[in-house]
Design a protein around this motif. Structure first.
Motif: not given
Length: 278
Positions: A130-142, A163-169
């Motif tokens: 999850f931290a790697w996704l945030a560093r790479e600025r990849i949009m994550v939908q959980t 991590p505290e990044v823009p989330h989308f559920l």
């Protein structure tokens, strides 16, 4: 105050359905690109992409994703957000799921908490991913299949595993019900307040709904009326709101788009989605 634009995502194929289920299900890169173009014109801003092997079986593979992504980009440029899946489908395990995404570095990805962080023993590896996704600025939908999944996501977020990044559920309705048939009331457990969370169960986190079975349209429009976003497509449902067989994915997108507009909510564009999630 302007209404929040609806992010309308199409899920055109999924992991399991084949041409025997519906002849218009897109499986190879050319078909996916052609379907994506029709869905864009119908109102979609994002495509939830699965790829298949030569026999039509679910595949998590960097080269296959790259080929499908290239086909969509060649046809449409950047007018759709391309979201790839990490779905296990009973075949893959977390190390492989995460390795494919690390190699691919997609624009956007969907992942299920119950697959990548099913218990405490998997949390360290999941947190690193999850931290790697945030560093790479990849949009994550959980992806969350139940209220228990939602509560676990909140717990992981409070403890810093997420991590505290823009989330989308994404709330999935009907996946584990009898016959995999959803009902708008299936949304209610997701909407109930969660302790120590401001305002509602997600605070300021945007959420969407997908729904299995013939009541897909009723479920996603209920979500839109409550401020949520929408995912429709042959992955979850093959029928139009009147119960007839949909001719293609674009018809499902068009029905959801029309309902959203009637509720006074405009449709988001791909660039609007990108701006929202950084």
């Amino acid at each position: 105050m302007n209404a929040d634009p609806v992010i309308l995502t199409v899920a055109p194929n999924g992991a399991r359905r084949l041409k025997t289920d519906h002849p218009a299900i897109p499986l190879d890169p050319a078909e996916i690109a052609q379907d994506a173009a029709a869905c864009l014109e119908a109102g979609a801003a994002m495509i939830h992409m699965h790829v298949r092997d030569a026999q039509g079986r679910h595949l998590l593979d960097t080269d296959a994703y790259s080929a499908a992504t290239a086909a969509v980009r060649q046809a449409l440029g950047d007018r759709l957000v391309i979201q790839v899946t990490t779905e296990a489908a009973g075949i893959y395990h977390p190390p492989h799921q995460m390795a494919v995404i690390r190699a691919l570095k997609p624009e956007a990805v969907s992942l299920a908490i119950r697959e990548l962080a099913p218990d405490a023993a998997h949390e360290k590896e999941a947190a690193d991913f999850f931290a790697w996704l945030a560093r790479e600025r990849i949009m994550v939908q959980t992806i969350l299949y139940s209220r228990d999944d939602l509560l676990r996501w909140h717990d992981l977020r409070r403890r810093g595993v997420v991590p505290e990044v823009p989330h989308f559920l994404l709330y999935v309705l009907g996946r584990y019900t009898a016959g995999q048939v959803s009902d708008p009331r299936d949304l209610l457990p997701f909407m109930a307040p969660v302790a120590d969370t401001p305002d509602d169960n997600t605070g300021d986190v945007p959420w969407a709904v997908c729904a299995f079975g013939r009541r897909e349209n009723a479920c996603v429009l209920t979500a839109a009326g409550l401020g949520g976003h929408i995912r429709v497509g042959f992955e979850n449902n093959l029928h139009l709101p009147d119960g007839t067989l949909a001719p293609d994915n674009a018809a499902l997108v068009a029905a959801a788009a029309q309902g959203s507009r009637l509720m006074g909510r405009p449709l988001a564009t791909a660039d609007g989605v990108r701006a929202r999630f950084g």
